[in-house]
Design a protein around this motif. Structure first.
Motif, PDB file in Angstrom:
ATOM      1  N   ALA A   1       0.832  -1.211   0.000  1.00 42.81           N
ATOM      2  CA  ALA A   1       0.000   0.000   0.000  1.00 42.81           C
ATOM      3  C   ALA A   1       0.861   1.254   0.000  1.00 42.81           C
ATOM      4  O   ALA A   1       0.553   2.240  -0.684  1.00 42.81           O
ATOM      5  N   PHE A   2       1.960   1.225   0.757  1.00 37.62           N
ATOM      6  CA  PHE A   2       2.849   2.381   0.816  1.00 37.62           C
ATOM      7  C   PHE A   2       3.467   2.669  -0.548  1.00 37.62           C
ATOM      8  O   PHE A   2       3.426   3.808  -1.040  1.00 37.62           O
ATOM      9  N   TYR A   3       4.026   1.665  -1.189  1.00 36.43           N
ATOM     10  CA  TYR A   3       4.710   1.903  -2.468  1.00 36.43           C
ATOM     11  C   TYR A   3       3.731   2.193  -3.606  1.00 36.43           C
ATOM     12  O   TYR A   3       4.084   2.904  -4.561  1.00 36.43           O
ATOM     13  N   ILE A   4       2.514   1.675  -3.518  1.00 37.39           N
ATOM     14  CA  ILE A   4       1.497   2.036  -4.500  1.00 37.39           C
ATOM     15  C   ILE A   4       1.228   3.535  -4.422  1.00 37.39           C
ATOM     16  O   ILE A   4       1.097   4.224  -5.441  1.00 37.39           O
ATOM     17  N   GLN A   5       1.180   4.064  -3.191  1.00 35.96           N
ATOM     18  CA  GLN A   5       0.938   5.495  -3.039  1.00 35.96           C
ATOM     19  C   GLN A   5       2.160   6.313  -3.467  1.00 35.96           C
ATOM     20  O   GLN A   5       2.019   7.384  -4.060  1.00 35.96           O
ATOM     21  N   VAL A   6       3.358   5.809  -3.195  1.00 31.33           N
ATOM     22  CA  VAL A   6       4.574   6.525  -3.605  1.00 31.33           C
ATOM     23  C   VAL A   6       4.608   6.688  -5.121  1.00 31.33           C
ATOM     24  O   VAL A   6       4.778   7.797  -5.649  1.00 31.33           O
ATOM     25  N   VAL A   7       4.447   5.578  -5.836  1.00 35.30           N
ATOM     26  CA  VAL A   7       4.532   5.614  -7.302  1.00 35.30           C
ATOM     27  C   VAL A   7       3.321   6.296  -7.917  1.00 35.30           C
ATOM     28  O   VAL A   7       3.429   6.941  -8.965  1.00 35.30           O
ATOM     29  N   GLY A   8       2.171   6.189  -7.273  1.00 38.14           N
ATOM     30  CA  GLY A   8       0.965   6.812  -7.814  1.00 38.14           C
ATOM     31  C   GLY A   8       0.836   8.286  -7.509  1.00 38.14           C
ATOM     32  O   GLY A   8      -0.062   8.953  -8.030  1.00 38.14           O
ATOM     33  N   ASN A   9       1.725   8.819  -6.687  1.00 36.62           N
ATOM     34  CA  ASN A   9       1.702  10.236  -6.333  1.00 36.62           C
ATOM     35  C   ASN A   9       1.911  11.096  -7.588  1.00 36.62           C
ATOM     36  O   ASN A   9       2.811  10.833  -8.387  1.00 36.62           O
ATOM     37  N   THR A  10       1.089  12.109  -7.744  1.00 34.67           N
ATOM     38  CA  THR A  10       1.220  12.971  -8.928  1.00 34.67           C
ATOM     39  C   THR A  10       2.569  13.684  -8.973  1.00 34.67           C
ATOM     40  O   THR A  10       3.004  14.124 -10.043  1.00 34.67           O
ATOM     41  N   ASN A  11       3.237  13.805  -7.824  1.00 31.50           N
ATOM     42  CA  ASN A  11       4.544  14.469  -7.774  1.00 31.50           C
ATOM     43  C   ASN A  11       5.709  13.472  -7.813  1.00 31.50           C
ATOM     44  O   ASN A  11       6.858  13.855  -7.581  1.00 31.50           O
ATOM     45  N   PHE A  12       5.405  12.212  -8.093  1.00 29.60           N
ATOM     46  CA  PHE A  12       6.435  11.176  -8.048  1.00 29.60           C
ATOM     47  C   PHE A  12       7.648  11.510  -8.922  1.00 29.60           C
ATOM     48  O   PHE A  12       8.798  11.431  -8.478  1.00 29.60           O
ATOM     49  N   LYS A  13       7.407  11.916 -10.149  1.00 30.92           N
ATOM     50  CA  LYS A  13       8.520  12.180 -11.071  1.00 30.92           C
ATOM     51  C   LYS A  13       9.247  13.479 -10.740  1.00 30.92           C
ATOM     52  O   LYS A  13      10.397  13.668 -11.162  1.00 30.92           O
ATOM     53  N   THR A  14       8.595  14.350 -10.006  1.00 33.65           N
ATOM     54  CA  THR A  14       9.259  15.579  -9.570  1.00 33.65           C
ATOM     55  C   THR A  14      10.157  15.283  -8.382  1.00 33.65           C
ATOM     56  O   THR A  14      11.293  15.778  -8.290  1.00 33.65           O
ATOM     57  N   ILE A  15       9.662  14.469  -7.477  1.00 32.50           N
ATOM     58  CA  ILE A  15      10.433  14.099  -6.293  1.00 32.50           C
ATOM     59  C   ILE A  15      11.620  13.224  -6.668  1.00 32.50           C
ATOM     60  O   ILE A  15      12.713  13.361  -6.113  1.00 32.50           O
TER      61      ILE A  15
ATOM     62  N   SER B   1       0.485  10.446   8.389  1.00 34.98           N
ATOM     63  CA  SER B   1       1.657  10.930   9.129  1.00 34.98           C
ATOM     64  C   SER B   1       2.915  10.951   8.276  1.00 34.98           C
ATOM     65  O   SER B   1       3.963  11.436   8.711  1.00 34.98           O
ATOM     66  N   ILE B   2       2.815  10.454   7.040  1.00 34.89           N
ATOM     67  CA  ILE B   2       3.980  10.401   6.145  1.00 34.89           C
ATOM     68  C   ILE B   2       3.921  11.559   5.156  1.00 34.89           C
ATOM     69  O   ILE B   2       2.872  11.856   4.578  1.00 34.89           O
ATOM     70  N   ASP B   3       5.056  12.196   4.944  1.00 36.10           N
ATOM     71  CA  ASP B   3       5.142  13.302   3.993  1.00 36.10           C
ATOM     72  C   ASP B   3       5.487  12.748   2.614  1.00 36.10           C
ATOM     73  O   ASP B   3       6.644  12.461   2.324  1.00 36.10           O
ATOM     74  N   PHE B   4       4.483  12.596   1.767  1.00 37.18           N
ATOM     75  CA  PHE B   4       4.693  12.076   0.421  1.00 37.18           C
ATOM     76  C   PHE B   4       5.070  13.181  -0.567  1.00 37.18           C
ATOM     77  O   PHE B   4       5.255  12.912  -1.751  1.00 37.18           O
ATOM     78  N   THR B   5       5.198  14.410  -0.086  1.00 36.41           N
ATOM     79  CA  THR B   5       5.457  15.536  -0.992  1.00 36.41           C
ATOM     80  C   THR B   5       6.946  15.846  -1.144  1.00 36.41           C
ATOM     81  O   THR B   5       7.311  16.670  -1.981  1.00 36.41           O
ATOM     82  N   THR B   6       7.787  15.232  -0.326  1.00 35.98           N
ATOM     83  CA  THR B   6       9.226  15.510  -0.409  1.00 35.98           C
ATOM     84  C   THR B   6      10.022  14.220  -0.543  1.00 35.98           C
ATOM     85  O   THR B   6       9.596  13.151  -0.081  1.00 35.98           O
ATOM     86  N   ARG B   7      11.180  14.327  -1.139  1.00 33.96           N
ATOM     87  CA  ARG B   7      12.077  13.184  -1.300  1.00 33.96           C
ATOM     88  C   ARG B   7      12.497  12.642   0.068  1.00 33.96           C
ATOM     89  O   ARG B   7      12.474  11.434   0.299  1.00 33.96           O
ATOM     90  N   ALA B   8      12.849  13.552   0.965  1.00 33.91           N
ATOM     91  CA  ALA B   8      13.295  13.142   2.295  1.00 33.91           C
ATOM     92  C   ALA B   8      12.196  12.395   3.044  1.00 33.91           C
ATOM     93  O   ALA B   8      12.459  11.394   3.724  1.00 33.91           O
ATOM     94  N   GLY B   9      10.959  12.862   2.919  1.00 30.11           N
ATOM     95  CA  GLY B   9       9.849  12.226   3.599  1.00 30.11           C
ATOM     96  C   GLY B   9       9.595  10.815   3.096  1.00 30.11           C
ATOM     97  O   GLY B   9       9.386   9.891   3.885  1.00 30.11           O
TER      98      GLY B   9
END
Length: 240
Positions: free
Chosen positions: A79-93, A135-143
């Motif tokens: 579930a976590f990695y599905i959200q990481v890759v599916g994030n609209t900002n994935f290619k920017t991050i 609680s996870i910051d999916f908007t930044t690379r560090a997060g």
């Protein structure tokens, strides 16, 4: 098509959107190097307790309980990695194509792990769990990297801590093959955070045994409970 749907403040995976739905059961068995006969042994193991007498999702006892425990963790990671890759900002991050491809590979590995356990457990499998990643910051690379490191380290320590509890050697073989993949993920993520840190001195006792950290199921579920909102009952998991 949305990858996640919302229910209150919880994020739920959408089965229709996941690549795993296009996979066939035989692919999972081939992935683990198992034949149908070996996996069929699961059907012969029945939970001795009445699940209706428990509060929450009952993992079971014996090997079934341990495999459901692993299945719960693989649901969380997938579930976590599905959200990481599916994030609209994935290619920017992660602007590097190689990083994008590798994160996509990790997602596919975790989905395959999850679906393998689901198929192998059959009617003994626990249901899909609800997760909450607010609680996870999916908007930044560090997060993303920090959360990924935590999940991978948790997964490796979980397999290390539960492996000796497995009685059936076939199941132990499956677990050994999966934990080795999880360890590769952990090393890769660590290297993205800090080059040449893949050894992970904070989880590997380099000075003496050279062994990786292990955690008991109780310790792992306490940590995973930060993100898994479904109540899990692990009362009958073996302890020795």
């Amino acid at each position: 098509m949305e990858i996640f749907t919302k229910k209150g403040d919880q994020l739920l995976t959408s089965p229709e959107a996941e690549p795993s739905q296009r996979m066939q059961r035989r692919q999972f068995l081939r992935y683990a190097g198992a034949g149908t006969a070996a996996v069929g042994l699961l059907a012969a193991e029945a939970c001795k307790k009445d699940r209706n007498s428990y509060t929450g999702v009952y993992l079971g006892s014996g090997d079934i309980g341990i495999l459901n425990y692993a299945y719960a963790l693989e649901q969380l990671e997938a579930a976590f990695y599905i959200q990481v890759v599916g994030n609209t900002n994935f290619k920017t991050i992660f602007p590097s194509t190689s990083e994008q491809n590798l994160f996509t590979d990790i997602r596919d590995h975790e989905v395959a792990h999850r679906e393998f356990f689901k198929a192998a457990l059959g009617t003994s499998a626990i249901p899909a769990l609800q997760v909450n990643f607010t609680s996870i910051d999916f908007t930044t690379r560090a997060g993303v990297l920090a959360a990924s490191k935590s999940f991978e380290d948790l997964g490796v320590s979980a397999y290390n801590g539960a492996g000796y509890l497995i009685q059936n050697p076939d199941y132990l073989t499956f677990a050994g093959k999966i934990v080795s993949v999880e360890a590769r993920h952990a090393a890769y993520i660590r290297d993205l955070i800090a080059p040449n840190s893949f050894v992970g001195s904070d989880v590997v006792d380099i000075a003496s045994t050279g062994k990786e950290m292990e955690r008991t199921p109780a310790q792992v579920l306490a940590i995973a409970g930060t993100y898994i909102t479904t109540k899990i009952n692990a009362d009958d998991l073996p302890t020795s």
